[in-house]
Write a protein that holds these residues in place. Structure first.
Motif, PDB file in Angstrom:
ATOM      1  N   HIS A  82      75.225  -0.156  75.826  1.00 22.47           N
ATOM      2  CA  HIS A  82      74.845  -1.579  75.702  1.00 22.47           C
ATOM      3  C   HIS A  82      75.766  -2.720  76.187  1.00 22.47           C
ATOM      4  CE1 HIS A  82      71.410   0.070  73.760  1.00 22.47           C
ATOM      5  NE2 HIS A  82      72.132   0.874  73.008  1.00 22.47           N
ATOM      6  N   ILE A  83      76.871  -2.299  76.070  1.00 24.97           N
ATOM      7  CA  ILE A  83      77.949  -3.503  76.210  1.00 24.97           C
ATOM      8  C   ILE A  83      78.750  -3.460  77.571  1.00 24.97           C
ATOM      9  CG2 ILE A  83      79.879  -4.670  75.079  1.00 24.97           C
ATOM     10  CD1 ILE A  83      78.457  -4.106  72.372  1.00 24.97           C
ATOM     11  N   GLY A  84      79.129  -4.323  78.220  1.00 24.60           N
ATOM     12  CA  GLY A  84      79.885  -4.367  79.310  1.00 24.60           C
ATOM     13  C   GLY A  84      81.164  -5.445  78.926  1.00 24.60           C
ATOM     14  N   LEU A  85      82.494  -4.914  78.877  1.00 29.39           N
ATOM     15  CA  LEU A  85      83.567  -5.548  78.536  1.00 29.39           C
ATOM     16  C   LEU A  85      84.393  -6.075  79.788  1.00 29.39           C
ATOM     17  CD1 LEU A  85      84.165  -3.632  75.364  1.00 29.39           C
ATOM     18  CD2 LEU A  85      84.175  -6.026  75.343  1.00 29.39           C
ATOM     19  N   VAL A  86      84.805  -7.516  79.612  1.00 26.98           N
ATOM     20  CA  VAL A  86      85.891  -7.835  80.763  1.00 26.98           C
ATOM     21  C   VAL A  86      86.792  -8.722  79.786  1.00 26.98           C
ATOM     22  CG1 VAL A  86      85.841  -9.624  82.620  1.00 26.98           C
ATOM     23  CG2 VAL A  86      83.797  -8.277  82.382  1.00 26.98           C
ATOM     24  N   PHE A  87      87.963  -8.384  80.200  1.00 28.53           N
ATOM     25  CA  PHE A  87      89.205  -8.994  79.573  1.00 28.53           C
ATOM     26  C   PHE A  87      89.909 -10.136  80.499  1.00 28.53           C
ATOM     27  CE2 PHE A  87      88.240  -4.918  77.696  1.00 28.53           C
ATOM     28  CZ  PHE A  87      88.271  -5.275  76.415  1.00 28.53           C
ATOM     29  N   LEU A 159      80.473  -9.089  77.532  1.00 24.88           N
ATOM     30  CA  LEU A 159      81.337  -9.609  76.305  1.00 24.88           C
ATOM     31  C   LEU A 159      82.659  -9.969  77.340  1.00 24.88           C
ATOM     32  CD1 LEU A 159      80.973  -7.620  73.382  1.00 24.88           C
ATOM     33  CD2 LEU A 159      80.015  -9.682  73.831  1.00 24.88           C
ATOM     34  N   ALA A 160      83.063 -11.343  77.469  1.00 24.62           N
ATOM     35  CA  ALA A 160      84.223 -11.586  78.351  1.00 24.62           C
ATOM     36  C   ALA A 160      85.199 -12.472  77.605  1.00 24.62           C
ATOM     37  CB  ALA A 160      83.862 -12.323  79.725  1.00 24.62           C
ATOM     38  N   ASP A 161      86.586 -12.015  77.591  1.00 27.86           N
ATOM     39  CA  ASP A 161      87.618 -12.674  77.016  1.00 27.86           C
ATOM     40  C   ASP A 161      88.516 -13.317  77.800  1.00 27.86           C
ATOM     41  OD1 ASP A 161      89.316 -13.793  75.166  1.00 27.86           O
ATOM     42  OD2 ASP A 161      90.083 -11.551  74.554  1.00 27.86           O
ATOM     43  N   GLU A 162      88.374 -14.721  77.975  1.00 27.02           N
ATOM     44  CA  GLU A 162      89.139 -15.209  78.996  1.00 27.02           C
ATOM     45  C   GLU A 162      89.219 -14.663  80.378  1.00 27.02           C
ATOM     46  OE1 GLU A 162      90.367 -18.395  78.213  1.00 27.02           O
ATOM     47  OE2 GLU A 162      91.108 -18.299  75.926  1.00 27.02           O
ATOM     48  N   PRO A 163      88.156 -14.570  80.974  1.00 22.92           N
ATOM     49  CA  PRO A 163      87.987 -13.732  82.093  1.00 22.92           C
ATOM     50  C   PRO A 163      88.666 -14.522  83.380  1.00 22.92           C
ATOM     51  CG  PRO A 163      85.827 -14.587  81.849  1.00 22.92           C
ATOM     52  CD  PRO A 163      86.713 -14.893  80.667  1.00 22.92           C
ATOM     53  N   THR A 164      88.666 -15.710  83.156  1.00 19.48           N
ATOM     54  CA  THR A 164      89.382 -16.570  84.279  1.00 19.48           C
ATOM     55  C   THR A 164      90.685 -17.119  84.055  1.00 19.48           C
ATOM     56  OG1 THR A 164      88.474 -18.548  83.564  1.00 19.48           O
ATOM     57  CG2 THR A 164      87.169 -17.236  85.204  1.00 19.48           C
TER      58      THR A 164
ATOM     59  N   ARG B 286      99.189   4.077  76.646  1.00 15.49           N
ATOM     60  CA  ARG B 286      98.145   3.364  75.375  1.00 15.49           C
ATOM     61  C   ARG B 286      97.205   2.551  75.895  1.00 15.49           C
ATOM     62  NH1 ARG B 286     100.476   3.881  70.101  1.00 15.49           N
ATOM     63  NH2 ARG B 286      98.721   2.426  69.384  1.00 15.49           N
ATOM     64  N   MET B 287      97.411   1.665  76.875  1.00 14.10           N
ATOM     65  CA  MET B 287      96.431   0.934  77.662  1.00 14.10           C
ATOM     66  C   MET B 287      95.576   1.520  78.074  1.00 14.10           C
ATOM     67  SD  MET B 287      95.442  -0.750  80.574  1.00 14.10           S
ATOM     68  CE  MET B 287      96.588  -0.406  81.816  1.00 14.10           C
ATOM     69  N   GLU B 288      95.883   2.822  78.834  1.00 12.13           N
ATOM     70  CA  GLU B 288      94.946   3.625  79.522  1.00 12.13           C
ATOM     71  C   GLU B 288      94.064   4.107  78.782  1.00 12.13           C
ATOM     72  OE1 GLU B 288      95.715   7.715  82.054  1.00 12.13           O
ATOM     73  OE2 GLU B 288      96.961   6.115  82.124  1.00 12.13           O
ATOM     74  N   ILE B 289      94.498   4.770  77.511  1.00  8.02           N
ATOM     75  CA  ILE B 289      93.799   5.266  76.504  1.00  8.02           C
ATOM     76  C   ILE B 289      92.808   4.311  75.819  1.00  8.02           C
ATOM     77  CG2 ILE B 289      94.066   6.477  74.186  1.00  8.02           C
ATOM     78  CD1 ILE B 289      96.436   7.568  75.226  1.00  8.02           C
ATOM     79  N   GLY B 290      93.415   3.260  75.495  1.00 10.00           N
ATOM     80  CA  GLY B 290      92.503   2.237  74.893  1.00 10.00           C
ATOM     81  C   GLY B 290      91.461   1.705  75.901  1.00 10.00           C
ATOM     82  N   LEU B 291      91.512   1.621  77.262  1.00  3.66           N
ATOM     83  CA  LEU B 291      90.699   1.163  78.085  1.00  3.66           C
ATOM     84  C   LEU B 291      89.594   2.220  78.068  1.00  3.66           C
ATOM     85  CD1 LEU B 291      89.415  -0.604  80.393  1.00  3.66           C
ATOM     86  CD2 LEU B 291      91.120   0.503  81.922  1.00  3.66           C
ATOM     87  N   MET B 292      89.889   3.657  78.269  1.00  2.00           N
ATOM     88  CA  MET B 292      88.936   4.586  78.171  1.00  2.00           C
ATOM     89  C   MET B 292      88.233   4.653  77.231  1.00  2.00           C
ATOM     90  SD  MET B 292      91.293   7.636  79.523  1.00  2.00           S
ATOM     91  CE  MET B 292      91.731   8.007  81.378  1.00  2.00           C
ATOM     92  N   LYS B 293      88.810   4.101  76.085  1.00  2.00           N
ATOM     93  CA  LYS B 293      87.779   4.030  74.837  1.00  2.00           C
ATOM     94  C   LYS B 293      86.812   2.944  74.850  1.00  2.00           C
ATOM     95  CE  LYS B 293      90.791   6.465  71.444  1.00  2.00           C
ATOM     96  NZ  LYS B 293      91.180   6.614  70.076  1.00  2.00           N
ATOM     97  N   VAL B 294      87.492   1.869  75.333  1.00  2.00           N
ATOM     98  CA  VAL B 294      86.378   0.585  75.445  1.00  2.00           C
ATOM     99  C   VAL B 294      85.468   0.932  76.615  1.00  2.00           C
ATOM    100  CG1 VAL B 294      86.472  -1.643  76.676  1.00  2.00           C
ATOM    101  CG2 VAL B 294      88.128  -1.263  75.113  1.00  2.00           C
ATOM    102  N   LEU B 295      85.584   1.889  77.474  1.00  2.00           N
ATOM    103  CA  LEU B 295      84.485   2.463  78.483  1.00  2.00           C
ATOM    104  C   LEU B 295      83.702   3.236  77.964  1.00  2.00           C
ATOM    105  CD1 LEU B 295      86.680   2.255  81.791  1.00  2.00           C
ATOM    106  CD2 LEU B 295      85.124   0.590  80.974  1.00  2.00           C
TER     107      LEU B 295
END
Lengths: 243, 383
Positions: A82-87, A159-164, B286-295
């Motif tokens: 359900h969610i797409g994230l952009v950081f 959900l986007a966190d400061e994307p720019t 860690r970043m890579e693992i965290g990102l995989m979890k986010v995805l």
């Protein structure tokens, strides 16, 4: 009941309340900007909405599902569906190409489809960067890969966190046009920013200060305005893009 | 997609993978070399130790009284044949019959003549230094004279001598030709050596006094031979030359213990190094693992990816390490024992297992690490 219901959401770190009894409703297809100074709790709120963190108290329900009551595995599943994230940082797997960085989101969602991933990247103007590694892409290009990745599974909520935050003016315009397009296509957008110019583009602006929601303003954007054709400025494409 | 991620993770992270591979290769190659040498060392060292002479003697059950040999104080020809059959085993490097007799030389001076088998004598007593040559065949009346005996008796290579049994009665004598001088720094320097057959003819006796054998495999092997020989020839007794056989056993035990200790130390060091590397790799990723979890990746998917990487590193590293280890073992074999080291399939399996032990030591450790990584904190840069 609103599409996203945030009810008395509190997050504390020891004695410090990062979020203090936030209550907010967001309708389906709405674009809400979360604004406020550094340390006001914007990112904490976004992380709780994305199921990346657990609240100390209160609840978040999305489309009737109370995500704050879900197990870690349930949250992971909910997020990927359900969610797409952009950081702000362009988080990408460094050893995978732009195409593969989009495909990995498909893979964890259901099944990787190279053609579909390539099309998504073409839509954000990266048709000629499919096989480039993150180290070979500019900041703006990386952020566009992240946006393509957030959209590839047709997430209802972005959900986007400061994307720019890390982009120059040209790339900021490109990325914001992409967000406008997502909104026009019906995605619900929650965008964290401390830049009022960016925040003002939303339907509503929720302002936080010291973890508290101090006001909600109307923004400049309306769904009707954005349903018109949007041309991505700064991207060398003659055709208009439709996500 | 899993294979694609795995492949790219390995191919595009050459420096990290190379470091992990190097650790596995170092560990497994040393273990492969040590274990290969260790699995051969008992045979090789035993053969090496045979240079110090016989480590087993076969004696008549009743020791001879001075000057009065009896049937009981000798090993008969019949018994000799049976014992020869029992000694026909791979662990017996060589054996020699020995018949001692005081003889009269050129009708005047006396010396101890030893009848034996020259071909085997140089194998049982490899420490003998021979000047000149050995008698050619078992019937050759050639004579090898100890250097001290030659000096005292004034004998030279090529000289013919009359050897008489018993007193100075030359009617019972035969002519022998000196083919060489022998030096050992021990009792051999005062003796005369001739082929057993002409000595038997001279002494008109087919019995012998003692058998000396050079046996590999230490005390255990000697004990097995003792039981076999004493079963076929009950009138004889078999004894180890304790000084040599025990030293050999102790030396082998020490070498085995040293090999095991060295292997253990190296394994411990490489395992610690591997764990430290994995720790740093996980921190770095860690970043890579965290990102995989986010995805939306579940812990099990990420663990499967890391475990597969570790497995590939372990397998590749072990195979390369085994190859290098075997090459090292051959170098050690040739430099220490002058011969190759035999390949042992058990070493191969052990090295593979150890490779996995080194590369995946921390499977539980990194599973714990991975599952504890919270994407929100990680992506914020908080570890």
């Amino acid at each position: 009941m609103a599409f996203i219901e945030i009810d008395s959401l509190t997050k504390t770190y020891g004695r410090l309340a990062a979020l203090d009894r936030i209550t907010l409703q967001i309708e389906k297809g709405e674009w809400v900007s979360i604004m406020g100074p550094s340390g006001s709790g914007k990112t904490t709120l976004l992380n709780l909405l994305g199921g990346l963190d657990r609240p100390s108290s209160g609840s978040v329900s999305i489309n009737g599902s109370v995500i704050t009551g879900m197990t870690l595995n349930e949250l992971t599943q909910f997020r990927r569906e359900h969610i797409g994230l952009v950081f702000q940082q362009f988080f990408m797997i460094p050893y995978l190409t732009a195409l593969e960085n989009v495909m990995i989101a498909q893979y964890y969602h259901s099944m990787a489809d190279e053609d579909e991933a390539a099309t998504a990247l073409e839509k954000v103007g990266l048709g000629d960067r499919l096989h480039h590694l993150p180290s070979e892409l500019s900041g703006g290009e990386k952020q566009r890969v992240c946006i393509a990745r957030a959209l590839i599974n047709d997430a209802e909520i972005i959900l986007a966190d400061e994307p720019t935050g890390n982009l120059d003016a040209d790339n900021e315009t490109i990325v914001m046009n992409l967000f406008r397009r997502m909104h026009a296509e019906g995605h619900t957008l929650v965008l964290v920013t401390h830049d009022s110019t960016i925040g003002w583009k939303a339907n509503r602006i929720a302002t936080l200060e010291h973890g508290r929601l101090i006001k909600i303003d109307s923004g400049s954007s309306t769904r009707q305005e954005e349903s018109s054709e949007i041309v991505l400025e700064g991207i060398d494409r003659s055709e208009s893009l439709s996500l | 997609m899993f294979k694609r991620i795995l492949l790219k993770s390995i191919l595009r992270r050459k420096r990290h993978i190379g470091l992990a591979l190097a650790i596995v290769i170092v560990g497994t190659s040393v273990v492969a070399a040590l274990f290969s040498v260790f699995s051969n060392v008992d045979v090789k060292m035993s053969r090496e130790l045979r240079r110090y002479g016989a480590n087993m003697v076969v004696l008549p059950a009743q020791p001879p009284l001075a000057g009065s040999p009896t049937a009981e104080s000798q090993i008969s020809e019949k018994e000799l044949k049976k014992i020869a059959g029992a000694l026909n085993r791979p662990q017996v490097v060589a054996w020699i019959p020995l018949k001692y007799q005081v003889v009269v030389i050129n009708g005047s001076k006396q010396a101890v003549l030893v009848g034996t088998n020259f071909e085997n004598m140089v194998r049982v007593k490899p420490y003998l230094r021979i000047e000149g040559r050995l008698p050619r065949n078992t019937e050759d009346r050639g004579l090898l004279v100890g250097v001290e005996a030659a000096r005292k008796l004034g004998l030279k290579i090529g000289e013919r001598v009359q050897l008489g049994s018993g007193s100075s009665n030359l009617r019972e004598s035969q002519t022998f030709q000196i083919t060489g001088l022998v030096k050992s720094g021990a009792s051999e320097d005062n003796r005369l050596f001739a082929n057993l057959m002409p000595v038997r003819k001279l002494l008109k006796s087919t019995s012998i006094d003692v058998i000396m054998a050079s046996v590999i495999g230490g005390m255990q092997s000697i004990e097995q031979l003792r039981q076999t020989i004493e079963a076929v020839a009950p009138r004889v007794r078999v004894e180890p030359v304790l000084k040599i056989a025990k030293s050999e056993g102790q030396l082998l035990n020490r070498i085995s213990a040293l090999s095991l200790i060295a292997a253990f130390i190296i394994l411990t060091i490489t395992t610690i190094a591997a764990m430290a590397t994995i720790q740093s790799l996980i921190t770095e990723r860690r970043m890579e693992i965290g990102l995989m979890k986010v995805l939306g990746a579940r812990n099990i998917s990420i663990i499967a990816l890391f475990a597969s990487e570790a497995g590939i590193v372990a397998l590749t590293g072990s195979l390369i390490g085994y190859g290098i280890g075997i090459a090292l073992a051959q170098i050690i074999g040739y430099s220490a024992f002058g011969t190759s080291i035999d390949l042992n399939p058990v070493v191969f399996v052990t090295v593979l297992a150890i490779g996995f032990l080194i590369a995946v030591p921390g499977v539980p450790f990194f599973i714990k690490k991975i599952t504890k990584i919270e994407p929100a904190n990680t992506l914020r840069g908080e570890y």
